[in-house]
Write a protein that holds these residues in place. Structure first.
Motif, PDB file in Angstrom:
ATOM      1  N   ILE A 275      16.513   8.796  17.071  1.00  0.00           N
ATOM      2  CA  ILE A 275      16.657   8.815  15.557  1.00  0.00           C
ATOM      3  C   ILE A 275      15.898   7.780  15.043  1.00  0.00           C
ATOM      4  O   ILE A 275      15.112   8.176  13.912  1.00  0.00           O
ATOM      5  N   LEU A 276      15.611   6.535  15.461  1.00  0.00           N
ATOM      6  CA  LEU A 276      14.872   5.628  15.048  1.00  0.00           C
ATOM      7  C   LEU A 276      13.337   6.229  14.907  1.00  0.00           C
ATOM      8  O   LEU A 276      12.524   5.923  14.183  1.00  0.00           O
ATOM      9  N   VAL A 277      12.720   6.645  16.303  1.00  0.00           N
ATOM     10  CA  VAL A 277      11.771   7.091  16.245  1.00  0.00           C
ATOM     11  C   VAL A 277      11.344   8.311  15.344  1.00  0.00           C
ATOM     12  O   VAL A 277      10.244   8.156  14.544  1.00  0.00           O
ATOM     13  N   SER A 278      12.179   9.246  15.296  1.00  0.00           N
ATOM     14  CA  SER A 278      12.240  10.468  14.629  1.00  0.00           C
ATOM     15  C   SER A 278      11.957  10.240  13.195  1.00  0.00           C
ATOM     16  O   SER A 278      11.416  10.831  12.360  1.00  0.00           O
ATOM     17  N   HIS A 279      13.005   9.062  12.656  1.00  0.00           N
ATOM     18  CA  HIS A 279      12.953   8.939  11.042  1.00  0.00           C
ATOM     19  C   HIS A 279      12.273   7.576  10.801  1.00  0.00           C
ATOM     20  O   HIS A 279      12.144   7.226   9.551  1.00  0.00           O
ATOM     21  N   SER A 280      11.127   7.035  11.516  1.00  0.00           N
ATOM     22  CA  SER A 280      10.841   5.777  11.359  1.00  0.00           C
ATOM     23  C   SER A 280       9.782   5.852  10.171  1.00  0.00           C
ATOM     24  O   SER A 280       9.647   4.804   9.495  1.00  0.00           O
ATOM     25  N   GLU A 281       9.247   7.148   9.825  1.00  0.00           N
ATOM     26  CA  GLU A 281       8.003   7.069   8.676  1.00  0.00           C
ATOM     27  C   GLU A 281       8.502   7.806   7.637  1.00  0.00           C
ATOM     28  O   GLU A 281       8.101   8.297   6.832  1.00  0.00           O
ATOM     29  N   GLU A 282       9.936   8.360   7.572  1.00  0.00           N
ATOM     30  CA  GLU A 282      10.421   9.213   6.448  1.00  0.00           C
ATOM     31  C   GLU A 282      11.628   8.495   5.716  1.00  0.00           C
ATOM     32  O   GLU A 282      11.504   8.161   4.446  1.00  0.00           O
ATOM     33  N   ASP A 283      12.751   8.131   6.514  1.00  0.00           N
ATOM     34  CA  ASP A 283      14.004   7.609   5.601  1.00  0.00           C
ATOM     35  C   ASP A 283      14.826   6.734   6.319  1.00  0.00           C
ATOM     36  O   ASP A 283      15.969   6.278   6.419  1.00  0.00           O
ATOM     37  N   LEU A 284      14.069   5.963   7.460  1.00  0.00           N
ATOM     38  CA  LEU A 284      14.956   5.025   8.129  1.00  0.00           C
ATOM     39  C   LEU A 284      15.234   4.059   7.180  1.00  0.00           C
ATOM     40  O   LEU A 284      16.712   3.140   7.694  1.00  0.00           O
ATOM     41  N   LEU A 285      14.688   3.249   6.129  1.00  0.00           N
ATOM     42  CA  LEU A 285      15.425   2.482   5.124  1.00  0.00           C
ATOM     43  C   LEU A 285      16.587   2.928   4.726  1.00  0.00           C
ATOM     44  O   LEU A 285      17.597   2.204   4.288  1.00  0.00           O
ATOM     45  N   CYS A 286      17.019   4.159   4.315  1.00  0.00           N
ATOM     46  CA  CYS A 286      17.982   4.777   3.679  1.00  0.00           C
ATOM     47  C   CYS A 286      19.127   4.798   4.946  1.00  0.00           C
ATOM     48  O   CYS A 286      20.161   4.499   4.699  1.00  0.00           O
ATOM     49  N   ILE A 287      18.660   5.226   6.026  1.00  0.00           N
ATOM     50  CA  ILE A 287      19.784   5.036   7.265  1.00  0.00           C
ATOM     51  C   ILE A 287      20.139   3.652   7.450  1.00  0.00           C
ATOM     52  O   ILE A 287      21.294   3.251   7.896  1.00  0.00           O
ATOM     53  N   ARG A 288      19.489   2.572   7.247  1.00  0.00           N
ATOM     54  CA  ARG A 288      19.713   1.137   7.401  1.00  0.00           C
ATOM     55  C   ARG A 288      20.506   0.894   6.447  1.00  0.00           C
ATOM     56  O   ARG A 288      21.575   0.097   6.936  1.00  0.00           O
ATOM     57  N   VAL A 289      20.714   1.094   5.310  1.00  0.00           N
ATOM     58  CA  VAL A 289      21.493   0.907   4.140  1.00  0.00           C
ATOM     59  C   VAL A 289      22.884   1.450   4.391  1.00  0.00           C
ATOM     60  O   VAL A 289      23.825   0.989   4.149  1.00  0.00           O
ATOM     61  N   ALA A 290      22.769   2.742   4.852  1.00  0.00           N
ATOM     62  CA  ALA A 290      24.068   3.439   5.180  1.00  0.00           C
ATOM     63  C   ALA A 290      24.832   3.095   6.344  1.00  0.00           C
ATOM     64  O   ALA A 290      26.100   2.664   6.237  1.00  0.00           O
ATOM     65  N   TYR A 291      24.151   2.474   7.339  1.00  0.00           N
ATOM     66  CA  TYR A 291      24.613   1.548   8.393  1.00  0.00           C
ATOM     67  C   TYR A 291      25.410   0.572   7.973  1.00  0.00           C
ATOM     68  O   TYR A 291      26.409   0.053   8.620  1.00  0.00           O
ATOM     69  N   LEU A 292      24.487  -0.262   7.387  1.00  0.00           N
ATOM     70  CA  LEU A 292      25.328  -1.421   6.698  1.00  0.00           C
ATOM     71  C   LEU A 292      26.682  -1.251   5.828  1.00  0.00           C
ATOM     72  O   LEU A 292      27.517  -1.858   6.157  1.00  0.00           O
ATOM     73  N   LYS A 293      26.537  -0.136   5.123  1.00  0.00           N
ATOM     74  CA  LYS A 293      27.742  -0.028   4.219  1.00  0.00           C
ATOM     75  C   LYS A 293      28.801   0.637   5.136  1.00  0.00           C
ATOM     76  O   LYS A 293      29.982   0.321   4.881  1.00  0.00           O
TER      77      LYS A 293
ATOM     78  N   MET B 194       0.768  -1.241   0.048  1.00  0.00           N
ATOM     79  CA  MET B 194       0.086  -0.131  -0.145  1.00  0.00           C
ATOM     80  C   MET B 194       0.830   1.386   0.078  1.00  0.00           C
ATOM     81  O   MET B 194       0.443   2.296  -0.351  1.00  0.00           O
ATOM     82  N   TRP B 195       1.871   1.126   0.574  1.00  0.00           N
ATOM     83  CA  TRP B 195       2.816   2.409   0.920  1.00  0.00           C
ATOM     84  C   TRP B 195       4.349   2.230   0.200  1.00  0.00           C
ATOM     85  O   TRP B 195       5.299   2.560   0.730  1.00  0.00           O
ATOM     86  N   TRP B 196       4.287   1.627  -1.072  1.00  0.00           N
ATOM     87  CA  TRP B 196       5.827   1.465  -1.528  1.00  0.00           C
ATOM     88  C   TRP B 196       6.426   2.673  -1.625  1.00  0.00           C
ATOM     89  O   TRP B 196       7.787   2.400  -1.926  1.00  0.00           O
ATOM     90  N   GLY B 197       5.843   4.012  -1.805  1.00  0.00           N
ATOM     91  CA  GLY B 197       6.600   5.046  -2.005  1.00  0.00           C
ATOM     92  C   GLY B 197       7.491   5.445  -1.019  1.00  0.00           C
ATOM     93  O   GLY B 197       8.388   6.419  -1.190  1.00  0.00           O
ATOM     94  N   THR B 198       7.199   5.219   0.307  1.00  0.00           N
ATOM     95  CA  THR B 198       7.782   5.723   1.555  1.00  0.00           C
ATOM     96  C   THR B 198       9.180   5.189   1.717  1.00  0.00           C
ATOM     97  O   THR B 198       9.498   3.956   1.256  1.00  0.00           O
ATOM     98  N   LEU B 199      10.136   5.912   2.185  1.00  0.00           N
ATOM     99  CA  LEU B 199      11.215   5.424   2.884  1.00  0.00           C
ATOM    100  C   LEU B 199      11.655   4.896   4.150  1.00  0.00           C
ATOM    101  O   LEU B 199      12.371   4.882   4.892  1.00  0.00           O
ATOM    102  N   GLY B 200      10.463   5.017   4.667  1.00  0.00           N
ATOM    103  CA  GLY B 200      10.290   4.696   6.258  1.00  0.00           C
ATOM    104  C   GLY B 200      10.038   3.208   6.503  1.00  0.00           C
ATOM    105  O   GLY B 200       9.778   2.658   5.614  1.00  0.00           O
ATOM    106  N   THR B 201      10.087   2.894   7.722  1.00  0.00           N
ATOM    107  CA  THR B 201       9.877   1.473   8.031  1.00  0.00           C
ATOM    108  C   THR B 201       8.582   1.118   8.469  1.00  0.00           C
ATOM    109  O   THR B 201       7.967   0.154   8.492  1.00  0.00           O
ATOM    110  N   VAL B 202       8.093   2.344   9.229  1.00  0.00           N
ATOM    111  CA  VAL B 202       6.934   1.963   9.959  1.00  0.00           C
ATOM    112  C   VAL B 202       5.637   2.668   8.948  1.00  0.00           C
ATOM    113  O   VAL B 202       5.898   3.856   8.731  1.00  0.00           O
TER     114      VAL B 202
END
Length: 315
Positions: free
Chosen positions: A267-285, A11-19
């Motif tokens: 940071i997780l709470v603040s970015h959970s619905e915005e860009d946490l997926l991007c932060i996860r990718v950056a963390y992994l790198k 339903m929400w494929w366009g978001t970069l959030g996790t929640v």
């Protein structure tokens, strides 16, 4: 990853959030479950529900709880759940911009000021958001945010944070801005004024072109130039601002790597619905380890389950 999340993802494929908004949302059912959890002092149920609903849905739940019980949900949770997980649940119940106002206040209260958190919020929020946050700050704490920032900072750093608070997009010429910044670091002493004026009043596309041009012209990274030419809190603030202009995801991932509980949680709470997926990718790198795995090594119990619920999955 649970099946309900996949439905939500569709339903929400366009978001970069996790929640994401929970499908088939029934606040009345959630309130009944939450009432039972509060009676039994079962933090696990509260964690499961609140980390699987979007913030907008949590506000509906809180309103429904109030209408049903004539009690404030946050107060009810605070009475039953303590410690880190209790704090996290209360933070999840705050509307997003109220939460940012809370974070700013928390960074300035007590002994010492958390300059890095001030810069993180001011650098990653838009001018429009910061105006709303300022208004909410006054409403919540009966104080002017700008006055509080000035009282907690000094010198060029104070000028930087106030300029960020009132940031706006003003048209500029890329080459002229490059030359201004270059001249500011080539004298006997670094001149803070052009950095404050330019970096708080141009759009991100323009600023990235300026910073890339400055690096090509100077033969060093902007971070290196700032490190050499400035000192103290202003140097720290400028380096954070530059990182947030170039790649906010990488900057936020770097902050998380220290695995300090308040920083990770906020940071997780603040970015959970915005860009946490991007932060996860950056963390992994950055670390070679997924954020989901790193959290499991550092935290435990219901607090861990809440953080994992926000982080959502392995990478």
């Amino acid at each position: 990853m649970d099946t309900e999340y996949f439905k939500s993802y569709d339903m929400w494929w366009g978001t970069l959030g996790t929640v994401r908004p929970f499908p088939n949302f029934h606040p009345d059912r959630d309130v009944v479950e939450i009432q039972t959890a509060l009676e039994k002092k079962d933090a696990g149920i509260l964690v499961r529900i609140l980390t699987n609903r979007s913030n907008a849905q949590r506000q509906v739940i809180a309103k429904t709880f109030d209408d049903t019980t004539h009690k404030d949900l946050a107060i009810a949770v605070r009475k039953v759940v303590s410690g880190d997980v209790g704090t996290l649940l209360l933070e999840l119940l705050m509307p997003p911009l109220v939460y940012e106002a809370y974070r700013l206040q928390h960074a300035m209260v007590g002994l010492g000021t958390d300059e890095e958190t001030l810069m993180e919020i001011l650098s990653t929020r838009s001018g429009k958001q910061l105006k709303e946050i300022s208004a909410l700050y006054k409403q919540l704490y009966k104080k002017e945010l700008e006055k509080e920032l000035k009282g907690e900072t000094s010198g060029d750093f104070a000028k930087l944070v106030v300029a960020l608070l009132h940031k706006e997009n003003v048209a500029g010429v890329v080459q002229r801005d490059i030359e201004s910044l270059s001249a500011s670091i080539n004298g006997k002493k670094g001149d803070a004024a052009p950095w404050i004026e330019i970096l708080t009043s141009r759009d991100l596309d323009h600023l990235n072109k300026v910073l890339m041009g400055l690096e090509l012209q100077s033969g060093q990274t902007v971070d290196q130039a700032v490190e050499k030419r400035f000192t103290g809190d202003f140097r720290l603030g400028l380096k954070i601002l530059v990182q947030c202009i170039q790649s906010p995801d990488v900057y936020l991932a770097k902050r998380i790597t220290a695995m300090k509980m308040p920083i990770v949680q906020r940071i997780l709470v603040s970015h959970s619905e915005e860009d946490l997926l991007c932060i996860r990718v950056a963390y992994l790198k950055l670390t070679g380890t997924s954020l989901y795995t790193a959290l499991q090594k550092q935290f435990k119990g219901h607090h861990l389950q809440a953080l994992l619920g926000i982080c959502r999955s392995e990478d």
